[in-house]
Write a protein that holds these residues in place. Sequence first.
Motif, PDB file in Angstrom:
ATOM      1  N   ASN A  37      -2.132  10.444  -0.240  1.00 59.04           N
ATOM      2  CA  ASN A  37      -3.583  10.280  -0.249  1.00 59.04           C
ATOM      3  C   ASN A  37      -4.039   9.144   0.663  1.00 59.04           C
ATOM      4  O   ASN A  37      -5.112   9.208   1.269  1.00 59.04           O
ATOM      5  N   THR A  38      -3.215   8.074   0.772  1.00 57.54           N
ATOM      6  CA  THR A  38      -3.590   6.933   1.606  1.00 57.54           C
ATOM      7  C   THR A  38      -3.409   7.240   3.094  1.00 57.54           C
ATOM      8  O   THR A  38      -4.261   6.926   3.917  1.00 57.54           O
ATOM      9  N   LEU A  39      -2.276   7.866   3.439  1.00 57.80           N
ATOM     10  CA  LEU A  39      -2.026   8.197   4.837  1.00 57.80           C
ATOM     11  C   LEU A  39      -2.864   9.378   5.307  1.00 57.80           C
ATOM     12  O   LEU A  39      -3.272   9.434   6.472  1.00 57.80           O
ATOM     13  N   MET A 125      -0.011   8.769  18.734  1.00 56.28           N
ATOM     14  CA  MET A 125       1.288   8.635  19.373  1.00 56.28           C
ATOM     15  C   MET A 125       1.858   7.227  19.228  1.00 56.28           C
ATOM     16  O   MET A 125       3.073   7.052  19.045  1.00 56.28           O
ATOM     17  N   ILE A 126       1.008   6.202  19.314  1.00 52.46           N
ATOM     18  CA  ILE A 126       1.502   4.820  19.156  1.00 52.46           C
ATOM     19  C   ILE A 126       2.074   4.628  17.758  1.00 52.46           C
ATOM     20  O   ILE A 126       3.179   4.082  17.579  1.00 52.46           O
ATOM     21  N   ALA A 127       1.335   5.079  16.756  1.00 52.30           N
ATOM     22  CA  ALA A 127       1.816   4.964  15.374  1.00 52.30           C
ATOM     23  C   ALA A 127       3.098   5.760  15.181  1.00 52.30           C
ATOM     24  O   ALA A 127       4.029   5.315  14.495  1.00 52.30           O
ATOM     25  N   ALA A 128       3.178   6.938  15.806  1.00 53.81           N
ATOM     26  CA  ALA A 128       4.386   7.765  15.691  1.00 53.81           C
ATOM     27  C   ALA A 128       5.602   7.040  16.265  1.00 53.81           C
ATOM     28  O   ALA A 128       6.708   7.125  15.716  1.00 53.81           O
ATOM     29  N   ASN A 129       5.414   6.307  17.352  1.00 54.22           N
ATOM     30  CA  ASN A 129       6.524   5.555  17.943  1.00 54.22           C
ATOM     31  C   ASN A 129       6.944   4.379  17.063  1.00 54.22           C
ATOM     32  O   ASN A 129       8.131   4.026  17.007  1.00 54.22           O
ATOM     33  N   VAL A 180      -2.411   0.053   0.336  1.00 51.58           N
ATOM     34  CA  VAL A 180      -3.824   0.272   0.017  1.00 51.58           C
ATOM     35  C   VAL A 180      -4.679  -0.920   0.447  1.00 51.58           C
ATOM     36  O   VAL A 180      -5.780  -0.754   0.986  1.00 51.58           O
ATOM     37  N   VAL A 181      -4.160  -2.142   0.261  1.00 47.72           N
ATOM     38  CA  VAL A 181      -4.989  -3.330   0.496  1.00 47.72           C
ATOM     39  C   VAL A 181      -4.945  -3.833   1.938  1.00 47.72           C
ATOM     40  O   VAL A 181      -5.895  -4.467   2.401  1.00 47.72           O
ATOM     41  N   PHE A 182      -3.858  -3.538   2.676  1.00 43.67           N
ATOM     42  CA  PHE A 182      -3.775  -4.020   4.055  1.00 43.67           C
ATOM     43  C   PHE A 182      -4.794  -3.292   4.937  1.00 43.67           C
ATOM     44  O   PHE A 182      -4.913  -2.068   4.868  1.00 43.67           O
ATOM     45  N   PRO A 183      -5.501  -4.024   5.804  1.00 44.83           N
ATOM     46  CA  PRO A 183      -6.543  -3.399   6.631  1.00 44.83           C
ATOM     47  C   PRO A 183      -6.028  -2.805   7.942  1.00 44.83           C
ATOM     48  O   PRO A 183      -6.800  -2.300   8.740  1.00 44.83           O
ATOM     49  N   PHE A 184      -4.709  -2.853   8.160  1.00 46.44           N
ATOM     50  CA  PHE A 184      -4.157  -2.393   9.435  1.00 46.44           C
ATOM     51  C   PHE A 184      -3.860  -0.899   9.388  1.00 46.44           C
ATOM     52  O   PHE A 184      -4.096  -0.229   8.388  1.00 46.44           O
ATOM     53  N   SER A 191       5.755   2.197   7.595  1.00 46.67           N
ATOM     54  CA  SER A 191       7.084   2.257   8.209  1.00 46.67           C
ATOM     55  C   SER A 191       7.751   0.886   8.239  1.00 46.67           C
ATOM     56  O   SER A 191       8.956   0.768   7.997  1.00 46.67           O
ATOM     57  N   ILE A 192       6.979  -0.174   8.501  1.00 44.95           N
ATOM     58  CA  ILE A 192       7.539  -1.533   8.538  1.00 44.95           C
ATOM     59  C   ILE A 192       7.964  -1.987   7.141  1.00 44.95           C
ATOM     60  O   ILE A 192       9.048  -2.567   6.956  1.00 44.95           O
ATOM     61  N   LEU A 193       7.130  -1.721   6.158  1.00 37.08           N
ATOM     62  CA  LEU A 193       7.456  -2.125   4.783  1.00 37.08           C
ATOM     63  C   LEU A 193       8.701  -1.400   4.273  1.00 37.08           C
ATOM     64  O   LEU A 193       9.504  -1.982   3.529  1.00 37.08           O
ATOM     65  N   MET A 194       8.890  -0.138   4.666  1.00 38.78           N
ATOM     66  CA  MET A 194      10.085   0.597   4.244  1.00 38.78           C
ATOM     67  C   MET A 194      11.348  -0.045   4.816  1.00 38.78           C
ATOM     68  O   MET A 194      12.390  -0.100   4.146  1.00 38.78           O
TER      69      MET A 194
END
Length: 512
Positions: A37-39, A125-129, A180-184, A191-194
């Motif tokens: 739901n968030t993504l 594409m940037i996010a996918a990379n 949910v709370v991060f604005p980025f 992906s970074i948190l994982m």
Amino acid sequence: MDKTANNKRIAKNTLMLYFRMFITTIVGLYTSRVVLNTLGITDYGIYNVVAGIITMASFLNSAMVAASQRFLSFELGRDDYERLKKVFCTSINIHATICLVAFVLAETIGLWFVNAKLVIPEDRMIAANWVYQASIVTFIINVMSVPYNSAIVAHEKMSAFAYISILDVVLKLLIVYLLVVFPFDKLIVYSILMVCVVSLIRLCYTIYCKRHFSECSYHFIYDKPLFIEMFSFAGWSIIGNLGFSFKNQLSNIIINLFFGPSVNAARGVAMHVSSHVKTFAHSFTMALNPQITKQYAAGNLEASRKLVYAGSRYTFYLLTLITLPVIINIDYILKLWLGVVPQYTAQFVLFTLITSLLYALSECVTKAIQATGRIKWFQIGVSIIMLSELPMAWVLLDLGYPPYAAMWPSLLTYSVALCFRFWLINRYVEGYQFREYFIHVVLRCLVVFAVSYGLSHMISMSLKSTFVGFIASTLLCLIASTLVIMLLGMKSGERSFVINKVNSLVNKRLHS
């Protein structure tokens, strides 16, 4: 160690792994809903298909899991602790080599494929990379964790998995909150948190093994005969696991090429459900598998064979108990769980559950083959059978069939693979008889599932599609399936053993 002590250890380890499974499943289902739901459907689909490129390399990791567990369990079965230390250090060396090769391939061929071939919106594409690079790091960390995790399994210390898994799901629950709370950009953050979670969990396993197992202290060693033996075992395992890994991930890519990332989201949800269901079954076989190998190493072939037969049946029964309520109430469960359900999700989930049941019959047979060390033709055959699913899936989609038709060939390939596995173990080890296995394992399991499904379907048809109806349906399905397993799935001695155990527990409770 006598049979009674081994059985108690298996039972204790199974309970610990089920405790682990219960916690991870509940939290995993919740977090997957929030992440979806968030993504959003598109970004969730992108994450699954892009991360899946690296997941294809998991056949390397899976191969070394099999090799490490087999060799460590084998040496423990022979009580050769000097060779056990050499096996662990050699395993580390091999895993480091695999990481180097995988990294080079991922940053060349894999990176080109993500940017040039996948169907991804230009603005993502940037996010996918970012997802792709994070997946590479995660893969390397997981590969280097294998020798330590394998040591825990070989020593049958399943409580460690239970406790560290609880930490894992707590951290993933924290990820959901931060997401949910991060604005980025949510996909990049996820992906970074994982990666952070995987790194911390890997550290925990390493510390545990160093403190509890003397062989888990690495120092460089090069035992050429052992290196060749383990690498040869892993090499053939790579071929077999390539079939499974490429089959799963290339199916995902084929669906992406025909339908785009929104359908990948539906399949991603189905794969998530399948992974939890397989974890349920794997919790039993993980406790059982070291004993299959150790009994074979000690020369107790009949004991090993009985564990394979019983393990195949009870893995299937346990999986039946968890899958039938899902199959019967699939539409209501998906709506309750996800809120917004991607199109075709129900069909994908149903086919993944059915193939999981078929695979459950073969997992213990696979371990018996691996225990012999003769895996060349096993891995080649399984790889060919699994990969044959891909051209069939492509043809079906090219002919205009719906996306979930890509999973129809799985029913055939999993069935053929099961027959092939047993044919091999029948040739390799004395005592395995196809007629006995088919009648007392396969046929008995199919009858149990058919009767349980019939009763469960009748129960669900008589209840309304509400939350109360869902709870009532689930409970009645579990009761009906348990009775069918007791009456049709168990031998008379097994049934008497269970009844006596239940009576004993009830009497203790009443007297206390």
